[in-house]
Design a protein around this motif. Structure first.
Motif, PDB file in Angstrom:
ATOM      1  N   PRO A 178      16.893 -49.421 -10.437  1.00 19.31           N
ATOM      2  CA  PRO A 178      16.282 -50.168  -9.330  1.00 19.31           C
ATOM      3  C   PRO A 178      16.955 -51.518  -9.125  1.00 19.31           C
ATOM      4  N   VAL A 179      16.910 -51.970  -7.886  1.00 21.02           N
ATOM      5  CA  VAL A 179      17.394 -53.303  -7.516  1.00 21.02           C
ATOM      6  C   VAL A 179      16.170 -54.148  -7.185  1.00 21.02           C
TER       7      VAL A 179
ATOM      8  N   ALA B 283      17.657 -49.065  -4.727  1.00 21.37           N
ATOM      9  CA  ALA B 283      18.134 -48.507  -5.994  1.00 21.37           C
ATOM     10  C   ALA B 283      19.553 -47.992  -5.781  1.00 21.37           C
ATOM     11  N   ILE B 284      20.314 -47.994  -6.858  1.00 19.89           N
ATOM     12  CA  ILE B 284      21.701 -47.540  -6.848  1.00 19.89           C
ATOM     13  C   ILE B 284      21.827 -46.359  -7.796  1.00 19.89           C
TER      14      ILE B 284
ATOM     15  N   LEU C  86      10.760 -38.834  -2.786  1.00 14.34           N
ATOM     16  CA  LEU C  86      10.916 -39.710  -3.943  1.00 14.34           C
ATOM     17  C   LEU C  86      10.955 -38.943  -5.259  1.00 14.34           C
ATOM     18  N   HIS C  87      10.119 -37.913  -5.389  1.00 10.15           N
ATOM     19  CA  HIS C  87       9.905 -37.303  -6.693  1.00 10.15           C
ATOM     20  C   HIS C  87      11.069 -36.455  -7.186  1.00 10.15           C
ATOM     21  N   CYS C  88      12.013 -36.107  -6.281  1.00  9.38           N
ATOM     22  CA  CYS C  88      13.081 -35.198  -6.726  1.00  9.38           C
ATOM     23  C   CYS C  88      14.463 -35.828  -6.657  1.00  9.38           C
ATOM     24  N   SER C  89      14.526 -37.161  -6.661  1.00  7.13           N
ATOM     25  CA  SER C  89      15.820 -37.847  -6.692  1.00  7.13           C
ATOM     26  C   SER C  89      15.764 -38.968  -7.708  1.00  7.13           C
TER      27      SER C  89
ATOM     28  N   LEU D 225      12.656 -46.093  -7.855  1.00  7.61           N
ATOM     29  CA  LEU D 225      11.827 -46.902  -6.965  1.00  7.61           C
ATOM     30  C   LEU D 225      10.348 -46.666  -7.228  1.00  7.61           C
ATOM     31  N   LEU D 226       9.966 -45.412  -7.392  1.00  5.89           N
ATOM     32  CA  LEU D 226       8.555 -45.084  -7.600  1.00  5.89           C
ATOM     33  C   LEU D 226       8.049 -45.622  -8.927  1.00  5.89           C
ATOM     34  N   ALA D 227       8.889 -45.590  -9.950  1.00  9.87           N
ATOM     35  CA  ALA D 227       8.476 -46.072 -11.273  1.00  9.87           C
ATOM     36  C   ALA D 227       8.096 -47.545 -11.243  1.00  9.87           C
TER      37      ALA D 227
END
Length: 253
Positions: free
Chosen positions: A205-206, A216-217, A136-139, A145-147
Motif C-alpha cells: 500500500p501507498v 498500491a503498487i 478487491l478480494h482477488c488482486s 488496499l482493503l487490509a
C-alpha cells in the motif's frame, strides 16, 4: 463496484452508451449498442450522433468507436493524473529492478482501478489494463488496499458475495480476513492465480500524509518463473517512496 447510469436522464442514457464498450471492443454497430443498453434504437441513434459531434464517439465503417476526446478528458482527471506523475519514477525504477509487470492501482468502491501498467517483452498475460477494474478480494493491490481500509469497508466487502474468478480465488470470508491481517503485519499482500490462471503477484500500500491508503503498487509475473516473495523488499520500497513524495506535497499545500 461500477456505478450504473440513470436511464431516466439524457446524460444517463449517453453514459450508458459509452459504458456499453468493453475492453476488447474496437467498433460496435448501432444494433449492438441497442442490444447492450436496452435503449430504443431511435434514442441510441440520436445520442450517438451527439456524442460524435462532441468527440466522445467516432462514426466509422460498421458503427461507432470510442473517440480520442474521451482520452483527453481522462487525462484531465486531477487525482489520477497527479498521482501518476508522482508515481511514474518509482514504477519505472521498480520495473528496471524486476523486469516484470508493474501496476499502480486505486480503490473505487469494492474494486481496484488500474492507473498505470508497465510491462516489457516478458510481461505476464494478466487481465489488468490501464483504466480497467477488478474486485478487491482477488488482486494483490486490492488486498493491500482493503487490509488498510476502514473496518466498515472491510466488513462490507467480507459480507458481500465474493466472486470466484478462478479455482484459486479466495471466496471464504474467514480465509480472506486472515490474509488481510497478515498483509497489515507484513506490509504486503499476495495474489496466487486468483484473478487469472498462470499469474502471481505481490503488492504494497501507498499511504498519504494521514496514513490513509491512497494507492498500491504491485509486481506481477507468471507462476512458471516468478516468485513474488523475492520482490517484497523492492515493492515495499517503491510504495514507501511514493508515499513520502505524496506526504511532502500535502504538507506544502
Amino acid at each position: 463496484m461500477a456505478a450504473t447510469a440513470d436511464l431516466d436522464t439524457v446524460l444517463g442514457k449517453a453514459v450508458t452508451i459509452l459504458r456499453a464498450f468493453r475492453p476488447d471492443d474496437l467498433v460496435l454497430s448501432l444494433a449492438e449498442l441497442v442490444r447492450r443498453t436496452g435503449l430504443h434504437k431511435a434514442t441510441v441513434h440520436r445520442l450517438a450522433g451527439e456524442l460524435v459531434a462532441n468527440r466522445l464517439l467516432d462514426r466509422v465503417d460498421g458503427g461507432y468507436r470510442l473517440s480520442g476526446g474521451l482520452f483527453e478528458l481522462g487525462m484531465l482527471a486531477s487525482l489520477e493524473r497527479s498521482l501518476l506523475e508522482m508515481a511514474m519514477p518509482f514504477l519505472q525504477d521498480l520495473y528496471e529492478r524486476t523486469h516484470e509487470t508493474v501496476h499502480l492501482g486505486v480503490r473505487d468502491g469494492h474494486d481496484v482501478v488500474y492507473v498505470a501498467k508497465i510491462g516489457g517483452h516478458r510481461q505476464a498475460a494478466s487481465p489488468s489494463r490501464t483504466g480497467g477494474r477488478i474486485p478487491l478480494h482477488c488482486s494483490a493491490i486490492g488486498k493491500a488496499l482493503l487490509a488498510n481500509a476502514d473496518p466498515d469497508l472491510q466488513r462490507e466487502v467480507l459480507a458481500a458475495p465474493l466472486v470466484r474468478r478462478t479455482p484459486h480465488t479466495v471466496v471464504a470470508p474467514g480465509i480472506l480476513r486472515a490474509q488481510l491481517t497478515k498483509a497489515v503485519e507484513t506490509g504486503v499482500a499476495f495474489e496466487r492465480e486468483e484473478s487469472a490462471l498462470g499469474i502471481t503477484c505481490v503488492a504494497a500500500p501507498v499511504f498519504g500524509l494521514d496514513r490513509e491508503p491512497v494507492a498500491a503498487i504491485s509486481v506481477t509475473g507468471p507462476t512458471s518463473r516468478f516468485r513474488p516473495e523475492t520482490q517484497v523488499t523492492a515493492v515495499r520500497a517503491a510504495a514507501a517512496g511514493l508515499g513520502s513524495t505524496i506526504a511532502r506535497r500535502d504538507r506544502m499545500r
